[in-house]
Scaffold this motif. Sequence first.
Motif, PDB file in Angstrom:
ATOM      1  N   ALA B  52      -9.968 -15.641 -10.370  1.00 41.19           N
ATOM      2  CA  ALA B  52      -9.751 -15.000  -9.338  1.00 41.19           C
ATOM      3  C   ALA B  52     -10.457 -13.708  -9.816  1.00 41.19           C
ATOM      4  O   ALA B  52     -10.651 -12.782  -8.959  1.00 41.19           O
ATOM      5  N   ALA B  74     -12.995  -9.059  -8.587  1.00 42.28           N
ATOM      6  CA  ALA B  74     -12.295  -9.885  -7.733  1.00 42.28           C
ATOM      7  C   ALA B  74     -13.025 -10.117  -6.443  1.00 42.28           C
ATOM      8  O   ALA B  74     -13.194 -11.378  -5.902  1.00 42.28           O
ATOM      9  N   LYS B  75     -13.136  -8.853  -6.015  1.00 40.81           N
ATOM     10  CA  LYS B  75     -13.572  -9.107  -4.519  1.00 40.81           C
ATOM     11  C   LYS B  75     -15.001  -9.495  -4.034  1.00 40.81           C
ATOM     12  O   LYS B  75     -15.313  -9.948  -3.085  1.00 40.81           O
ATOM     13  N   ILE B  79     -14.286 -15.635  -3.656  1.00 43.28           N
ATOM     14  CA  ILE B  79     -13.193 -16.451  -3.829  1.00 43.28           C
ATOM     15  C   ILE B  79     -12.208 -15.865  -3.067  1.00 43.28           C
ATOM     16  O   ILE B  79     -11.915 -14.854  -2.543  1.00 43.28           O
ATOM     17  N   MET B  81      -7.583 -16.211  -2.522  1.00 40.95           N
ATOM     18  CA  MET B  81      -6.345 -16.778  -2.999  1.00 40.95           C
ATOM     19  C   MET B  81      -5.216 -16.837  -2.213  1.00 40.95           C
ATOM     20  O   MET B  81      -4.767 -15.947  -1.301  1.00 40.95           O
ATOM     21  N   TYR B  89       1.254  -8.583   3.438  1.00 43.61           N
ATOM     22  CA  TYR B  89       1.501  -7.117   3.416  1.00 43.61           C
ATOM     23  C   TYR B  89       2.997  -6.857   4.639  1.00 43.61           C
ATOM     24  O   TYR B  89       2.560  -7.183   5.651  1.00 43.61           O
ATOM     25  N   MET B  92       2.693  -4.769   7.663  1.00 46.76           N
ATOM     26  CA  MET B  92       1.621  -5.161   8.658  1.00 46.76           C
ATOM     27  C   MET B  92       1.507  -6.059   9.627  1.00 46.76           C
ATOM     28  O   MET B  92       2.236  -7.279   9.203  1.00 46.76           O
ATOM     29  N   ASN B  97      -2.701  -8.198   8.498  1.00 46.33           N
ATOM     30  CA  ASN B  97      -2.789  -9.077   7.364  1.00 46.33           C
ATOM     31  C   ASN B  97      -4.098  -9.424   7.343  1.00 46.33           C
ATOM     32  O   ASN B  97      -4.705  -9.762   6.305  1.00 46.33           O
ATOM     33  N   PHE B 100      -7.301  -7.305   6.896  1.00 42.83           N
ATOM     34  CA  PHE B 100      -7.261  -6.184   5.822  1.00 42.83           C
ATOM     35  C   PHE B 100      -8.816  -6.097   4.990  1.00 42.83           C
ATOM     36  O   PHE B 100      -9.182  -5.251   4.730  1.00 42.83           O
ATOM     37  N   GLY B 101      -8.641  -7.289   4.566  1.00 43.26           N
ATOM     38  CA  GLY B 101      -9.717  -7.543   3.570  1.00 43.26           C
ATOM     39  C   GLY B 101     -11.007  -7.131   4.118  1.00 43.26           C
ATOM     40  O   GLY B 101     -11.940  -6.525   3.560  1.00 43.26           O
ATOM     41  N   MET B 104     -11.471  -3.670   4.460  1.00 47.07           N
ATOM     42  CA  MET B 104     -11.861  -3.169   3.179  1.00 47.07           C
ATOM     43  C   MET B 104     -13.260  -3.202   3.026  1.00 47.07           C
ATOM     44  O   MET B 104     -13.955  -2.149   2.210  1.00 47.07           O
ATOM     45  N   ASN B 105     -13.883  -4.253   3.563  1.00 45.78           N
ATOM     46  CA  ASN B 105     -15.375  -4.512   3.096  1.00 45.78           C
ATOM     47  C   ASN B 105     -16.063  -4.113   4.139  1.00 45.78           C
ATOM     48  O   ASN B 105     -17.289  -4.152   4.089  1.00 45.78           O
ATOM     49  N   ARG B 148      -5.516 -15.531   5.770  1.00 47.94           N
ATOM     50  CA  ARG B 148      -6.106 -14.207   5.034  1.00 47.94           C
ATOM     51  C   ARG B 148      -7.269 -14.690   4.175  1.00 47.94           C
ATOM     52  O   ARG B 148      -8.200 -14.048   3.891  1.00 47.94           O
ATOM     53  N   ARG B 152     -12.202 -14.662   4.885  1.00 52.39           N
ATOM     54  CA  ARG B 152     -12.755 -14.169   3.743  1.00 52.39           C
ATOM     55  C   ARG B 152     -14.091 -14.980   3.612  1.00 52.39           C
ATOM     56  O   ARG B 152     -15.068 -14.903   3.070  1.00 52.39           O
TER      57      ARG B 152
END
Lengths: 313, 358
Positions: B52, B74-75, B79, B81, B89, B92, B97, B100-101, B104-105, B148, B152
């Motif tokens: 990861a 990692a991001k 992957i 996980m 979180y 949230m 939740n 979130f990712g 961030m991206n 979550r 991704r």
Amino acid sequence: MPSLTKTSNNSTTARERIADLALATVPYLMVIPGLIFVVGVLGYAVFGGFVLSVHATDMFLNKTFVGLQNYISVFNDPRFQASLLRTIVFVVLSITLGIVMSMVFALTLYHVGFARRFFRGMSLVPYFVSGIAAAVMFRFVFTTSGGFVNYVLQQIGLPTAAWLGDPYLAFMVAVLANCWFMVPFATLILLGGLQTVDRDIYDAATIDGASGIQMFFQITIPMIKPMLGVSLIWVSYISFSTFDIIFALTAGGPQRATEVVSMYMYRIAFLQLDFGQGAVLMVVLLSFNTVMSLFYLYYFVLADRRLEKEASP
Amino acid sequence: MATSYVEYRELTKRFGSTQILHGINLQIEESEFVVLVGPSGCGKSTLLRMTAGLETINSGEISIADRVVNRVRAKDRGIAMVFQSYALYPHMTVADNLSFGLKMNKTPLERITKSIASAASILKLSQLLKRLPAQLSGGQRQRVAMGRALVREPEVFLFDEPLSNLDAKLRVGMRAEIKALHQRLKTTTIYVTHDQIEAMTMADRVVVMNDGRIEQVGAPLEIYDRPENLFVADFLGSPAMNLLSGKVVHNDGRMDFELENGIQLPLPDNSALRSDQQIIYGIRPEHVAFTDDDNGLPVNLTLVEPAGWETHLHADLSGISLRLLSVERVGARPGDSARLAVDTSKLHLFDPTTGRRI
């Protein structure tokens, strides 16, 4: 089976019921003496203060009821107004600086791996030194001639300053000394908060692509909000009520630059011996502290979203 | 394009002076569901965390989709996980939740909305999007954690003991859900567990690990039927395989196995064995059965554990304890004597010094 249940119900004897009752009430009975003591002492002082604040007293403590006259006199005194404003600035600066410092120290201690216990123990030392001693230490450090700070400035060729002689600088030194005293405990509270955060959550956020700053503001801060609230209560209470540090450091000077409400209260109550007006100032400080604490409790502790439980499905 | 999708080459990991992984070599194919299984501390979770990007690599290489990722963050490894603790979180909502990712991206909002809706419908979370994790049951939290990972759209799913915090019944249900999800999405999956049932039931291939090394890799039944060494033989299977110490003896041109207490058990013809050779005689509990034959092994039953669909029994063979498993209802009681027969076609013989299969 039903008959069995019934038998066991019926078999509850008076003795068993008394035992159950005792089991349920003993914890409360144990709390009562402490409660009476705290409420008694605190209640007597606060109530006595309120009573005193609506009376005029002479040097023999004879009381004459004057209604709100003491309040009117205090609030109309420009010296009080200035000291209140000064206190608010002092508190705001102390909270800002104190919380930032506490957070930086807490994060540092959280990440320290080597000799962790030693560093965590050391970080509490300033808190063990009494306010007066801390102030005396700060006087040594900031004295104009021969003080440590000026010595260092001189050695590296920078201009020196009259730290405790200049009103603005003295005020800042007072803020610093106050932080020095209150930061260790706030650090400890925040560190406790940081340690409750499951490390997997940071791992998850790392995979989600959060940067260090994003993690701090979007994960860490919301997750330690209750602890942040508690340390804010501590920091603002100490800053509002600070007396010993300022008394020993500057005694309110120079030119009243550090005369905060507690210093002013001391002057009114113990130098001018006007206990009625002194009590008014006690009420002022108490109200400020109560309002601030309730505010923090509400926004940081009670409003913590994690505590919300099952709503309707 | 190479067939291996995730590849470990001579991968090592140390924590201080402790060597956690000793040169791991493994190739995982695209769409494969690989389960890393082993006892606590065998290094399986560390291997997953290194994949990861949550742990550094001391030496060796990890590649994902033909790209060496040792120094990739990692991001950016492609992957996702799922953690044992779910790692949701807590402040949230479910929707936050999940998103979130993506936030961030800097994913466009409409794509975020679409991804969440799709993940929520796959995982039956649509009604729960406004809830906080504290308002969810364990199974629901587990599904949010999977959601979550799902949004991704990873190239590789990593699961770190995701079912350990669930109760037994829910675990069986979620096991099937994860397997069904994999069959639907066909995303390469690496799944870490210490639960051999999970390993057996979910994996295309099982990787048995012990003490920072891979002991055996293979399809679940292949490993079960032919464990390569004593560790794997002992680790896989519940109740565990009977592993008996003794030596090979010759009786009238026939080979037998003699236990330390002098009792002899039958051996199949095996040219690799010689007289007086010390061996470990392994037989799974389900391959030991009751017999009416007077030549059967005389035992006393010491413990009978009826589990409903099967019965576990413990028997004493002149001081040596044997485990049996019967799918028939057993009327016997502790203290009863009985005779047992061993299915010699199902024996596993091991060299006691090397631990390897003979």
